[in-house]
Design an enzyme around this catalytic site. Structure first.
Site, short mmCIF file in Angstrom:
data_model
loop_
_atom_site.label_atom_id
_atom_site.label_comp_id
_atom_site.label_asym_id
_atom_site.label_seq_id
_atom_site.Cartn_x
_atom_site.Cartn_y
_atom_site.Cartn_z
N GLY A 13 0.78 -1.23 0.00
CA GLY A 13 0.00 0.00 0.00
C GLY A 13 0.81 1.28 0.00
O GLY A 13 0.36 2.28 0.55
N ASN A 15 1.39 3.29 -2.55
CA ASN A 15 0.67 4.32 -3.29
C ASN A 15 -0.53 4.83 -2.49
O ASN A 15 -0.85 6.02 -2.53
CB ASN A 15 0.22 3.79 -4.65
CG ASN A 15 1.30 3.93 -5.71
OD1 ASN A 15 1.75 5.03 -6.00
ND2 ASN A 15 1.73 2.82 -6.26
N ARG A 92 -6.19 -7.95 -8.84
CA ARG A 92 -7.38 -8.68 -9.27
C ARG A 92 -7.88 -8.06 -10.58
O ARG A 92 -8.00 -6.84 -10.69
CB ARG A 92 -8.50 -8.57 -8.24
CG ARG A 92 -8.22 -9.25 -6.92
CD ARG A 92 -8.49 -10.72 -6.98
NE ARG A 92 -9.91 -11.02 -7.20
CZ ARG A 92 -10.35 -12.26 -7.45
NH1 ARG A 92 -9.51 -13.26 -7.55
NH2 ARG A 92 -11.65 -12.47 -7.60
N LEU A 94 -10.78 -7.00 -12.86
CA LEU A 94 -12.15 -6.59 -12.54
C LEU A 94 -13.12 -7.20 -13.55
O LEU A 94 -12.88 -7.17 -14.76
CB LEU A 94 -12.27 -5.07 -12.58
CG LEU A 94 -11.37 -4.31 -11.60
CD1 LEU A 94 -11.56 -2.81 -11.77
CD2 LEU A 94 -11.64 -4.72 -10.16
N ASN A 108 -6.02 3.42 -12.47
CA ASN A 108 -5.00 2.46 -12.06
C ASN A 108 -3.62 3.04 -12.35
O ASN A 108 -3.48 3.94 -13.18
CB ASN A 108 -5.19 1.16 -12.84
CG ASN A 108 -4.17 0.09 -12.46
OD1 ASN A 108 -4.00 -0.21 -11.28
ND2 ASN A 108 -3.49 -0.49 -13.44
N HIS A 110 0.29 1.73 -13.45
CA HIS A 110 1.00 0.59 -14.02
C HIS A 110 2.49 0.90 -14.08
O HIS A 110 2.87 2.00 -14.49
CB HIS A 110 0.48 0.29 -15.42
CG HIS A 110 1.16 -0.88 -16.06
ND1 HIS A 110 0.93 -2.18 -15.68
CD2 HIS A 110 2.08 -0.94 -17.05
CE1 HIS A 110 1.67 -2.99 -16.40
NE2 HIS A 110 2.37 -2.26 -17.25
#
Length: 226
Positions: A13, A15, A92, A94, A108, A110
């Protein structure tokens, strides 16, 4: 009014912590309504507890399908009042259940310069390929993994022969800057998407200062505070 967000994470965690810190400093206009994830023992929940943020750990292995898991997560996020979903190391894929519930409101980060090197090993794949530049990307989430419109990207040089850890140690600090910056632009209502192009409305906020020795590039440029 602050933007209500939910952060989804599966790991340490960092970010999420960057956003917690920016919000606490008054630099990020968000209310983190929920931190949720699929690994109950993940360190991100320690960060949520330390910050006094509501959190939810759902073990995906206890659900009969991906859709059933996502339906439970969607219900929790809606109950929290979050408007946007911020994926921060959420491991995960989605389902359509989730994507349709928050269409156009999921982002998101990346660890590569998309569209190059999508997938869970973006940084390692870039290094193995031998590229001379890589970095990180904040993008909207669509059904195809790592394919949504790009909001902001950062680039760093890749040194021949360096380790993945050494490379990621230079990329991660930029993730912690560009991701809160992207969320702030959303909170300010400055983002518009047309035909995959992400437009950023201008602002009077000065650009962040750069050192002459900085070996990275961010576009659109970071603003003061980020």
């Amino acid at each position: 009014m602050p933007l209500n967000i939910a952060i989804l994470a599966s790991g340490s965690g960092t970010n999420a912590q960057a956003m917690i810190d920016k919000a606490a400093a008054g630099l990020l206009d968000v209310d983190i309504r929920l931190i949720a994830g699929n690994r109950p023992g993940a360190r991100v929940f320690d960060r949520a507890r330390a910050a006094g943020i509501p959190h939810l750990a759902l073990d995906h292995k206890t659900f009969e399908s991906r859709e059933a898991f996502d339906a439970e997560m969607v219900a929790a996020i809606r109950q929290s009042g979050a408007e946007y979903v911020v994926l921060a190391g959420y491991m995960r894929l989605l389902s359509r259940v989730f994507l349709s519930a928050f269409a156009g409101k999921i982002i998101n980060i990346h660890p590569a310069i998309l569209p190059s090197f999508p997938g869970v090993h973006g940084g390692a794949d870039a290094l193995a390929y031998g590229v001379k530049l890589t970095g990180c990307t904040v993008h909207f989430v669509e059904e195809i993994m790592d394919s949504g419109p790009v909001i902001i990207q950062a680039a760093v040089p890749v040194n021949a022969g360096e380790s993945e850890d050494a490379l990621m140690n230079r990329i991660h600090p930029l993730e912690h800057r560009i991701y809160p910056q992207a969320v702030q632009w959303l909170a300010q209502g400055r983002i518009r998407v047309e035909n995959r192009q992400v437009f950023l409305a201008p602002s009077d906020t000065p650009r962040a200062r750069r050192s002459p020795d900085d070996d990275w590039l961010v576009w659109p440029p970071l603003e003061e505070g980020f």
